[in-house]
Design an enzyme around this catalytic site. Structure first.
Site, PDB file in Angstrom:
ATOM      1  N   GLY A  32       0.843  -1.201   0.000  1.00  0.00           N
ATOM      2  CA  GLY A  32       0.000   0.000   0.000  1.00  0.00           C
ATOM      3  C   GLY A  32       0.868   1.237   0.000  1.00  0.00           C
ATOM      4  N   ARG A  33       0.215   2.355  -0.257  1.00  0.00           N
ATOM      5  CA  ARG A  33       0.959   3.619  -0.331  1.00  0.00           C
ATOM      6  C   ARG A  33       0.211   4.709   0.389  1.00  0.00           C
ATOM      7  NH1 ARG A  33       1.331   2.337  -5.667  1.00  0.00           N
ATOM      8  NH2 ARG A  33       3.447   1.812  -6.335  1.00  0.00           N
ATOM      9  N   SER A  37       4.614   7.725   2.346  1.00  0.00           N
ATOM     10  CA  SER A  37       5.109   6.428   2.814  1.00  0.00           C
ATOM     11  C   SER A  37       4.736   5.331   1.828  1.00  0.00           C
ATOM     12  CB  SER A  37       4.538   6.104   4.188  1.00  0.00           C
ATOM     13  OG  SER A  37       3.169   5.811   4.074  1.00  0.00           O
ATOM     14  N   VAL A  38       5.557   4.289   1.853  1.00  0.00           N
ATOM     15  CA  VAL A  38       5.263   3.092   1.055  1.00  0.00           C
ATOM     16  C   VAL A  38       5.280   1.929   2.034  1.00  0.00           C
ATOM     17  CG1 VAL A  38       6.109   1.571  -0.776  1.00  0.00           C
ATOM     18  CG2 VAL A  38       6.355   4.031  -1.001  1.00  0.00           C
ATOM     19  N   VAL A  39       4.290   1.023   1.918  1.00  0.00           N
ATOM     20  CA  VAL A  39       4.277  -0.155   2.804  1.00  0.00           C
ATOM     21  C   VAL A  39       4.600  -1.370   1.957  1.00  0.00           C
ATOM     22  CG1 VAL A  39       2.909  -1.545   4.396  1.00  0.00           C
ATOM     23  CG2 VAL A  39       2.603   0.928   4.345  1.00  0.00           C
ATOM     24  N   LYS A  54       6.546  -0.079   6.940  1.00  0.00           N
ATOM     25  CA  LYS A  54       6.099   1.226   6.438  1.00  0.00           C
ATOM     26  C   LYS A  54       7.351   2.084   6.347  1.00  0.00           C
ATOM     27  CE  LYS A  54       2.777   4.873   7.632  1.00  0.00           C
ATOM     28  NZ  LYS A  54       1.575   5.119   8.429  1.00  0.00           N
ATOM     29  N   ASP A 152      -8.135   9.298  12.162  1.00  0.00           N
ATOM     30  CA  ASP A 152      -8.176   8.841  10.759  1.00  0.00           C
ATOM     31  C   ASP A 152      -8.813   7.448  10.663  1.00  0.00           C
ATOM     32  OD1 ASP A 152      -7.857   9.147   8.071  1.00  0.00           O
ATOM     33  OD2 ASP A 152      -5.701   8.705   8.024  1.00  0.00           O
ATOM     34  N   LYS A 154     -11.067   4.896   9.207  1.00  0.00           N
ATOM     35  CA  LYS A 154     -11.739   4.683   7.906  1.00  0.00           C
ATOM     36  C   LYS A 154     -11.476   3.247   7.473  1.00  0.00           C
ATOM     37  CE  LYS A 154      -7.903   6.697   5.267  1.00  0.00           C
ATOM     38  NZ  LYS A 154      -7.516   7.557   4.180  1.00  0.00           N
ATOM     39  N   ASN A 157      -7.965   2.069   6.790  1.00  0.00           N
ATOM     40  CA  ASN A 157      -7.025   1.946   7.909  1.00  0.00           C
ATOM     41  C   ASN A 157      -7.422   0.838   8.880  1.00  0.00           C
ATOM     42  OD1 ASN A 157      -5.295   3.894   6.992  1.00  0.00           O
ATOM     43  ND2 ASN A 157      -6.315   5.571   8.080  1.00  0.00           N
ATOM     44  N   ASP A 170      -2.502   2.818  11.096  1.00  0.00           N
ATOM     45  CA  ASP A 170      -2.222   4.179  10.649  1.00  0.00           C
ATOM     46  C   ASP A 170      -2.481   5.227  11.750  1.00  0.00           C
ATOM     47  OD1 ASP A 170      -1.574   6.374   9.256  1.00  0.00           O
ATOM     48  OD2 ASP A 170      -2.967   6.063   7.591  1.00  0.00           O
ATOM     49  N   THR A 189     -10.013  12.030   6.212  1.00  0.00           N
ATOM     50  CA  THR A 189     -10.520  11.815   4.845  1.00  0.00           C
ATOM     51  C   THR A 189     -11.901  12.455   4.749  1.00  0.00           C
ATOM     52  OG1 THR A 189      -9.299   9.757   4.884  1.00  0.00           O
ATOM     53  CG2 THR A 189     -10.952   9.970   3.160  1.00  0.00           C
TER      54      THR A 189
HETATM   55  P1  ADP Z   1      -0.470   6.015   5.363  1.00  0.00           P
HETATM   56  O1  ADP Z   1      -0.291   6.735   6.647  1.00  0.00           O
HETATM   57  O2  ADP Z   1       0.521   6.451   4.362  1.00  0.00           O
HETATM   58  O3  ADP Z   1      -1.891   5.982   4.898  1.00  0.00           O
HETATM   59  P2  ADP Z   1      -0.829   3.312   6.278  1.00  0.00           P
HETATM   60  O4  ADP Z   1      -0.203   2.897   7.550  1.00  0.00           O
HETATM   61  O5  ADP Z   1      -2.289   3.554   6.308  1.00  0.00           O
HETATM   62  O6  ADP Z   1      -0.030   4.512   5.658  1.00  0.00           O
HETATM   63  O7  ADP Z   1      -0.550   2.186   5.167  1.00  0.00           O
HETATM   64  C1  ADP Z   1      -0.946   2.364   3.816  1.00  0.00           C
HETATM   65  C2  ADP Z   1      -1.535   1.064   3.287  1.00  0.00           C
HETATM   66  O8  ADP Z   1      -0.551   0.030   3.356  1.00  0.00           O
HETATM   67  C3  ADP Z   1      -2.696   0.544   4.094  1.00  0.00           C
HETATM   68  O9  ADP Z   1      -3.899   1.165   3.744  1.00  0.00           O
HETATM   69  C4  ADP Z   1      -2.665  -0.931   3.745  1.00  0.00           C
HETATM   70  O10 ADP Z   1      -3.238  -1.170   2.481  1.00  0.00           O
HETATM   71  C5  ADP Z   1      -1.179  -1.213   3.653  1.00  0.00           C
HETATM   72  N1  ADP Z   1      -0.678  -1.692   4.961  1.00  0.00           N
HETATM   73  C6  ADP Z   1      -0.266  -0.944   6.000  1.00  0.00           C
HETATM   74  N2  ADP Z   1       0.115  -1.696   7.044  1.00  0.00           N
HETATM   75  C7  ADP Z   1      -0.041  -2.977   6.656  1.00  0.00           C
HETATM   76  C8  ADP Z   1       0.130  -4.251   7.314  1.00  0.00           C
HETATM   77  N3  ADP Z   1       0.604  -4.321   8.562  1.00  0.00           N
HETATM   78  N4  ADP Z   1      -0.163  -5.376   6.628  1.00  0.00           N
HETATM   79  C9  ADP Z   1      -0.642  -5.285   5.368  1.00  0.00           C
HETATM   80  N5  ADP Z   1      -0.847  -4.135   4.706  1.00  0.00           N
HETATM   81  C10 ADP Z   1      -0.559  -2.986   5.331  1.00  0.00           C
HETATM   82 MG    MG Z   2      -3.614   5.087   5.800  1.00  0.00          MG
END
Ligand code: ADP
Ligand code: MG
Length: 398
Positions: A32-33, A37-39, A54, A152, A154, A157, A170, A189
């Protein structure tokens, strides 16, 4: 150069300069993004355990300054460490930092976001929504008991573990609520923003918002899970924000017809415009909609009894199958009634009842003639046709 290319080249830099994250973990595909940040999925080299990392980019100039971004990252880590023991809050495994990046290593949620589940299913049943909401409200009650405002909440998250339990994630906008601070910042959001946050941000002399904003967002989540679409939506954001401030939404769609009054009542109590009258997470957990485990258990018991009943009936039917006459279709009945033994007997006996007086009881030959199937001169209608007429009349009388 795109953000990803810049991030990848910087990441390569941190790899070669001996970044502790890369020494310990092998990075894999993007999960995810976010804005900065990139996850990615990653695997711990020694234990082969999969995690999600993350990677927060501290070098982006179009967002917060690096120091502010780093502070925000530290804040996220600090808050996550306070809550990571909770079963429905994401566990932060460990964190690393370099001059350009922060690496937050989380437990992996292999079933992705609640948002993806909803996209796949369109709407969730009340039963499924109840389980998710109970877990979400337990995590919010826990956060609020520690004075933490998430800001946040939603569907994107709320992540799903391998057993499909939720993990609230998040904490990028989360903060510890301080009653001496006036909160007016617009964070989150659009569709999930609360009326008091919008008002505090838009007008002078409005009171600060507080923990209740998370409960409003929970109301939006519950509504969306049940209806499959959000309570507040307009292509023009300004109209949507006006509807939010007025608390203008409806249960008028067909998707709400079969929804229980308990569920609607909970939505209404969470989407209450006045934050002082809005239900708290603790109170929501006592609501009938979320308390109806008994109903669920009774329903489960009833459905179990039903299944046993159906299974027994099926076994009995299968046992009887060898003894039960074969079903006959209407067309065969009207064209080849004689094909079936049982029907043959019925036709013969009926024919005998009708025309038996034509023959002498002892006259076997005449008796046989009675059942002849070919036409004799001047014999009309044929016996075969009479059989057909007979079978038709039996059919209609049945
Ligand atoms: P941001 O603050 O940039 O929104 P998030 O922490 O919400 O970052 O992470 C972005 C996306 O990454 C999430 O919406 C989800 O799709 C994916 N993601 C985050 N953490 C995890 C995790 N522990 N396992 C699987 N996917 C994750
Ligand atoms: Mg998020």
């Amino acid at each position: 150069m795109t953000f990803e290319e810049i991030a990848d080249s910087l990441l390569e830099g941190s790899k070669s300069s001996g970044c502790p994250f890369y020494e310990k973990y092998e990075p894999y595909e993007i999960l995810g993004r976010g804005l900065c940040s990139v996850v990615r999925k990653c695997v711990e080299k020694t234990t082969k355990t999969p995690y999600a990392v993350k990677i927060i980019d501290l070098t982006r100039k179009d967002n917060l300054q690096a120091t502010e971004q780093r502070e925000a990252g530290y804040n996220e880590i600090r808050l996550l460490k306070q809550c990571s023991d909770h079963p429905y809050i994401i566990t932060l495994h460990e964190a690393f930092e370099t001059p350009a990046f922060l690496f937050l290593v989380f437990e992996l949620c292999p079933n992705g976001e609640l948002f993806d589940l909803l996209t796949q299913k369109v709407r969730l049943s009340e039963k499924r929504a109840r389980v998710i909401m109970r877990q979400l409200l337990e995590s919010i009650a826990f956060l609020h008991s520690k004075g933490i405002m998430h800001r946040d909440i939603k569907c994107e998250n709320i992540l799903l573990s391998d057993s499909c339990d939720i993990r609230l994630s998040d904490f990028g906008f989360a903060t510890v609520y301080d009653k001496n601070v006036i909160y007016k910042e617009l964070l989150g959001t659009p569709g999930y923003l609360s009326p008091e946050m919008l008002k505090a941000n838009s007008y002078e002399n409005q009171p600060s918002y507080g923990l209740a904003i998370d409960m409003w967002a929970c109301g939006v989540v519950l509504y969306t899970l049940i209806a499959g679409s959000p309570p507040f939506y307009n292509r023009k954001t300004i109209y949507m924000l006006r509807d939010i401030m007025n608390g203008k939404y409806t249960f008028s769609g067909a998707e709400w017809e079969d929804v229980s009054s308990e569920c609607k009542e909970l939505v209404e109590r969470m989407l209450c415009v006045d934050p002082t009258k809005r239900i708290t997470a603790h109170e929501a957990l006592q609501q009938r909609f979320l308390q109806s485990t008994d109903t669920v258990q009774i329903r489960t018991a009833v459905s179990r009894v039903k299944s046993v009943f159906h299974a027994i009936r099926a076994i009995i039917r299968m046992r009887r199958l060898s003894r039960t006459p074969q079903p006959i279709c209407k067309q065969t009945l009207s064209t080849k009634p004689y094909k079936h033994k049982a029907l043959r007997k019925l036709i013969d006996s009926s024919a005998y009842n009708l025309y038996g007086h034509w023959v002498q009881r002892t006259d076997e030959q005449n008796r046989a003639a009675l059942f002849q199937c070919f036409l004799k001169p001047h014999q009309a209608p044929s016996l075969k046709r009479r059989h057909r007429l007979l079978s038709d009349s039996q059919l209609t009388s049945q």
